[in-house]
Design a protein around this motif. Structure first.
Motif, PDB file in Angstrom:
ATOM      1  N   UNK A 258     -50.890 -32.273  14.742  1.00 46.07           N
ATOM      2  CA  UNK A 258     -51.870 -32.458  13.676  1.00 46.07           C
ATOM      3  C   UNK A 258     -51.210 -32.413  12.298  1.00 46.07           C
ATOM      4  N   UNK A 259     -50.289 -31.460  12.107  1.00 43.58           N
ATOM      5  CA  UNK A 259     -49.662 -31.242  10.801  1.00 43.58           C
ATOM      6  C   UNK A 259     -48.605 -32.306  10.496  1.00 43.58           C
ATOM      7  N   UNK A 260     -47.930 -32.806  11.522  1.00 42.40           N
ATOM      8  CA  UNK A 260     -46.780 -33.706  11.289  1.00 42.40           C
ATOM      9  C   UNK A 260     -47.058 -35.138  11.742  1.00 42.40           C
ATOM     10  N   UNK A 261     -48.324 -35.524  11.851  1.00 43.06           N
ATOM     11  CA  UNK A 261     -48.646 -36.845  12.401  1.00 43.06           C
ATOM     12  C   UNK A 261     -48.392 -37.987  11.421  1.00 43.06           C
ATOM     13  N   UNK A 262     -48.217 -37.684  10.146  1.00 40.22           N
ATOM     14  CA  UNK A 262     -47.969 -38.752   9.166  1.00 40.22           C
ATOM     15  C   UNK A 262     -46.473 -38.985   9.011  1.00 40.22           C
ATOM     16  N   UNK A 263     -46.130 -40.164   8.514  1.00 42.48           N
ATOM     17  CA  UNK A 263     -44.716 -40.507   8.355  1.00 42.48           C
ATOM     18  C   UNK A 263     -44.021 -39.558   7.383  1.00 42.48           C
ATOM     19  N   UNK A 264     -44.769 -39.092   6.356  1.00 39.36           N
ATOM     20  CA  UNK A 264     -44.164 -38.219   5.352  1.00 39.36           C
ATOM     21  C   UNK A 264     -43.816 -36.844   5.909  1.00 39.36           C
ATOM     22  N   UNK A 265     -44.533 -36.450   6.948  1.00 41.75           N
ATOM     23  CA  UNK A 265     -44.314 -35.096   7.480  1.00 41.75           C
ATOM     24  C   UNK A 265     -43.625 -35.083   8.842  1.00 41.75           C
ATOM     25  N   UNK A 266     -43.256 -36.203   9.333  1.00 44.07           N
ATOM     26  CA  UNK A 266     -42.682 -36.286  10.678  1.00 44.07           C
ATOM     27  C   UNK A 266     -41.433 -35.406  10.812  1.00 44.07           C
ATOM     28  N   UNK A 267     -40.625 -35.330   9.740  1.00 43.13           N
ATOM     29  CA  UNK A 267     -39.379 -34.580   9.801  1.00 43.13           C
ATOM     30  C   UNK A 267     -39.597 -33.079   9.986  1.00 43.13           C
ATOM     31  N   UNK A 268     -40.800 -32.586   9.672  1.00 39.88           N
ATOM     32  CA  UNK A 268     -41.069 -31.153   9.800  1.00 39.88           C
ATOM     33  C   UNK A 268     -41.198 -30.705  11.262  1.00 39.88           C
ATOM     34  N   UNK A 269     -41.428 -31.668  12.134  1.00 41.23           N
ATOM     35  CA  UNK A 269     -41.643 -31.348  13.552  1.00 41.23           C
ATOM     36  C   UNK A 269     -40.437 -30.615  14.146  1.00 41.23           C
ATOM     37  N   UNK A 270     -39.267 -31.242  14.055  1.00 37.88           N
ATOM     38  CA  UNK A 270     -38.073 -30.622  14.640  1.00 37.88           C
ATOM     39  C   UNK A 270     -37.693 -29.338  13.918  1.00 37.88           C
ATOM     40  N   UNK A 271     -37.901 -29.324  12.599  1.00 38.25           N
ATOM     41  CA  UNK A 271     -37.556 -28.133  11.828  1.00 38.25           C
ATOM     42  C   UNK A 271     -38.402 -26.949  12.273  1.00 38.25           C
ATOM     43  N   UNK A 272     -39.705 -27.171  12.495  1.00 37.11           N
ATOM     44  CA  UNK A 272     -40.584 -26.075  12.931  1.00 37.11           C
ATOM     45  C   UNK A 272     -40.168 -25.566  14.312  1.00 37.11           C
ATOM     46  N   UNK A 273     -39.941 -26.474  15.236  1.00 33.07           N
ATOM     47  CA  UNK A 273     -39.579 -26.070  16.599  1.00 33.07           C
ATOM     48  C   UNK A 273     -38.245 -25.329  16.601  1.00 33.07           C
ATOM     49  N   UNK A 274     -37.288 -25.799  15.802  1.00 35.06           N
ATOM     50  CA  UNK A 274     -35.984 -25.138  15.740  1.00 35.06           C
ATOM     51  C   UNK A 274     -36.110 -23.706  15.219  1.00 35.06           C
ATOM     52  N   UNK A 275     -36.871 -23.538  14.147  1.00 34.49           N
ATOM     53  CA  UNK A 275     -37.018 -22.188  13.579  1.00 34.49           C
ATOM     54  C   UNK A 275     -37.765 -21.263  14.534  1.00 34.49           C
TER      55      UNK A 275
END
Length: 485
Positions: A458-475
């Motif tokens: 829900x939070x990372x579904x847009x192109x602008x926020x896609x990069x946050x997906x891996x960062x969140x999972x990694x942290x």
């Protein structure tokens, strides 16, 4: 050539030595070393409190060894004493008595008996500071000191009492806790002495040998027991021995209780049968949970002190090239076998985990779940065409990655979400493996990961926020790994 006196500043040198890195337990063990070097078979350590309010601590170490005459006592009270040393002695530089005692307190009193004669020596750092000279007192023991010797050592024919007072660097002022750790440390450090009929008592409690190799447990596997001749610094052939074991296979809960972990795995170095380092890798391998059952003992004599980089605190952690090379040749094949066994055992544990139940519950409760809101005009390629049905068709799969990889990843495939667990992550190994026989707990963990996945989509579904997906999972995964390691 003209020479001038270069005597160091007494007060500052001793203050510097007080900050040399000793912990209290190592300092006491250095004094116990002196007792065994004097052929004592009984050593008594007393930790207590004095003063009207019981706020002044006092530590004494007494032994029934050979005691000292006036010449030896005078030398023992010096830094770098010139007392005779044998090849099998635990002492090294003649520093242990002074540096060990002053690391804890400012006053050292030694009462000793040899050939029927009682002697006392005293060094007080406040007096040294006042006169800025290396001064001490060596004299005949008085009646009070003689009586104290006979009280503590039961009228032994010879022996020594070391008493430390004006203690201002006690790292644990809870006496019971201090005592418990010292008993455990001494039981492991001096295990071979205790098993050879030496006795250590701490506040009246006899210390029992603790074997980190678990050699008395029939489930322990001895992988290797090898010896080699290595040249010391003088070119003399000296023996080095290594024993490698795989500890017993225990349940996860039992392994944690017994300390089968990253901290304790590794190499235990013994100098003249006295442990000086524990759980070391020496840079030969990287510690990993797969090696939690790996332990090795290396036995060396003091002839190899320079080869193992021993310092005056009896710490050895810098191996010479020839010693390191020999250890590597012995250890690496055993580590490979232990790791293969660990991975096979872990696979057997995790293969039994059923994630199908949680998938069915998620599907059955689809109508009450809050699904991600997808803006098809600005969504990521992976979510193009996705609708609410996609987010309740979920499957959980398990794959091997590395310990440092994330706990999970997800991917949207057609009308399904697939959550891929990494069974090398400590969370999966420790928590899932332990919960494998508890489907309610397994399902609950799956629900947490699934709910986090929906929120993340829900939070990372847009192109602008896609990069946050891996960062969140990694942290998320890194913090879990740190907390569980």
């Amino acid at each position: 050539m003209d020479y001038t006196d270069n005597t160091p500043n007494a007060s500052r040198l001793l203050d510097s030595l007080r900050s040399s890195g000793y912990d209290n337990y190592s300092a006491i063990c250095d004094i116990i070393d002196n007792a065994f070097d004097a052929n004592a078979d009984i050593v008594k350590v007393t930790i207590g409190e004095t003063g009207s309010l019981g706020k002044e601590h006092i530590i004494s170490i007494s032994d029934n060894g050979e005691g000292m005459d006036e010449t030896v006592l005078d030398q023992a009270m010096r830094l770098g004493s010139l007392t005779d040393r044998q090849a099998d002695n635990l002492g090294k530089y003649g520093m242990g008595l002074i540096t060990g005692s002053i690391s804890m307190g400012r006053r050292l009193t030694v009462i000793t008996k040899n050939s029927g004669r009682y002697l006392t020596a005293i060094q007080d750092l406040d007096e040294v500071a006042d006169k800025n000279q290396f001064i001490k007192t060596v004299r005949e023991a008085n009646k009070i000191e003689t009586a104290r010797f006979d009280e503590l050592l039961g009228g032994a024919e010879s022996g020594t009492i070391v008493t430390i007072q004006k203690i201002d660097n006690l790292q644990n002022k809870q006496i019971n806790s201090f005592q418990a750790k010292l008993i455990k440390d001494c039981g492991q450090i001096y295990r071979y002495f205790i098993n050879s009929n030496k006795h250590i008592y701490i506040n009246g409690k006899e210390v029992r040998a603790i074997d980190p190799m678990y050699l008395d447990d029939p489930r322990t596997e001895v992988f290797l027991d090898a010896q080699e001749e290595i040249k010391d610094d003088e070119g003399k052939q000296t023996n080095i021995r290594m024993r490698v074991v795989a500890l017993p296979k225990l349940s996860d809960a039992e392994s944690r209780q017994e300390g089968f972990n990253i901290v304790n795995q590794g190499i235990y170095l013994l100098r003249n049968n006295r442990e000086i380092t524990k759980g070391e890798s020496f840079g030969i391998f990287s510690k990993h949970n797969d090696y939690n059952r790996f332990r090795a003992e290396i036995f060396v004599s003091s002839d190899l002190d320079r080869k193992i980089g021993i310092n005056f605190r009896k710490e050895g952690n810098k191996l010479s090239d020839d010693v390191r090379s020999w250890i590597e040749r012995q250890v690496i094949p055993q580590l490979k076998t232990i790791r293969e066994n660990a991975k096979r055992d872990q696979k057997n544990k995790t293969e039994k985990i059923d994630h199908g139940g949680s998938s069915r519950v998620i599907s059955a409760k689809s109508s009450i779940l809050k699904k991600p809101r997808i803006d098809q005009e600005n969504t990521t390629p992976a979510l193009e065409g996705a609708n609410s049905d996609v987010f309740t068709n979920v499957s959980f799969e398990v794959e091997s990655n590395t310990r440092l990889a994330p706990l999970f990843q997800y991917e949207v495939k057609g009308k399904n979400i697939k959550v891929n667990y990494n069974n090398d992550h400590p969370f999966y190994q420790q928590v899932f493996a332990e919960a494998r026989d508890n489907p309610n707990l397994t399902n609950a963990i799956d629900f947490v990961i699934y709910s986090a996945t929906l929120a993340l989509i829900d939070i990372t579904s847009t192109r602008e926020r896609e990069h946050l997906q891996d960062e969140w999972i990694d942290r998320f995964s890194d913090n879990l790994r740190a907390l569980l390691s």
